[in-house]
Enzyme design. Structure first.
Site: not given
Length: 358
Positions: A255, A205, A217, A184
């Protein structure tokens, strides 16, 4: 009512797997030795024909779905990826690998418990449950990954461990195998370059809980072959998820936006601009968020938030979006990590949030 935390993407690199460096390195060395020995032995004409028909060359375009996949690490994220891949029905086999039996057993119990819960709630049929569980091969022998077409790594967010893994996994898996990391926050490019097959390396991800969260992702580096990327991207759709594309930038999309916004909320609290409760209510009622940023930080884990932002601040000191609040470090140092310890920015009783910590 309390917002449903399952609807929130949870970056949780500290809990992805319990793989130990020593156990992983030992098991991969043994497997590599077995592979080298096997490669030196002649094979019969029938076996040669089978291998020639099964494998594709590194210059060929991979299939849009993979016959056999592997999942390395059966922790919080890995067991979910394994379950979702198996439940999709698009693979003849899913190989689930942990180097130690106790962690393999723990991951298996999680998967079986999740499938049985779906069965008891009549979300799936007995036939679907049996097919899902029956397609998973659990192993502590990394040589069982040798014939996989696609390997998803979901081990703890430690770059040295991941480099050890990819440096060794390349000698275990066939040259055509595509590697994918579920990281991540770490660099896909760094892992790709150590793997020995940077053109056959991507990021995939997932978000926690994998069984519920739809987004994945898919990360492409400057080395990734377009056909390899397309195969990974299509695979995400094949297993019932929604793929988005991002280049190898810190935190990717979610993130990269989420963590700095959580830090800004913490900095606002640190400066005394607003109270913990008012910050959260404002983002819920003013921005339509299902939970406030400080509640979310507690739910994710303050140590996880600290791990990510501290790493980014160290690696990208000139990036103004990356700032580490002093009160976050103080809470982590004190062991007040949020929901999982019962205290963070709020008091917690299990999953039930209490009053703000004064």
């Amino acid at each position: 009512p309390e917002p449903d935390p399952r609807r929130q993407p949870e970056p949780d690199p500290s809990m992805t797997s319990t793989l130990s460096t020593a156990a992983l390195r030992k098991s991969l060395q043994v497997a590599a030795s077995k592979s080298a020995s096997a490669a030196s032995r002649p094979i019969g004409a029938l076996s040669s024909c089978f291998v020639a028909n099964r494998n594709f060359s590194s210059s060929a375009s991979p299939a849009s779905t993979f016959d056999t996949i592997g999942v390395v690490g059966l922790g919080l994220m890995g067991h979910g990826i394994c379950q979702v891949a198996a439940a999709s029905g698009v693979h003849s086999s899913v190989v689930a690998f942990e180097p130690e039996q106790k962690y393999l057993d723990s991951g298996r119990a999680r998967i079986e418990g999740s499938v049985n819960k779906l069965l008891s709630r009549k979300k799936i049929s007995q036939e679907q449950a049996d097919a899902t569980l029956g397609s998973i091969t659990y192993t502590t022998d990394p040589s069982d990954l040798s014939n996989t077409d696609f390997v998803v790594e979901a081990v703890i967010e430690n770059m040295d461990l991941k480099k050890d893994l990819y440096g060794s996994l390349g000698s275990v898996c066939k040259p055509e195998t595509i590697f994918a990391s579920n990281t991540s926050s770490l660099s896909i490019t760094e892992m790709a370059e150590i793997s020995g097959r940077p053109d056959r390396f991507v990021g995939v991800h997932f978000f926690n809980p994998v069984q519920i969260m739809k987004l994945v992702e898919v990360i492409k580096t400057e080395h990734t072959d377009q056909a390899v990327f397309d195969a990974a991207y299509n695979w995400v759709g094949d297993i019932g998820k929604v793929a988005v594309t991002c280049r190898d930038t810190p935190g990717f999309i979610v993130n990269r936006l989420l963590i700095p916004s959580l830090m800004q909320a913490i900095l606002m609290l640190e400066r005394g601009d607003a109270s913990c409760k008012d910050i959260d209510i404002s983002m819920q009622l003013g921005a339509g968020h299902p939970m406030g940023p400080l509640t979310l930080a507690d739910y994710v884990g303050l140590d996880t938030c600290y791990f990510i932002i501290e790493g980014w601040c160290t690696k990208f000191p000139d990036e103004p979006a990356f700032e580490l609040p002093a009160i976050l470090k103080a809470k982590v140092d004190a062991g007040d990590l949020g929901r999982k310890t019962g205290k963070g920015f709020y008091h917690w009783d299990g999953d039930k949030r209490g009053d703000p910590v004064e």
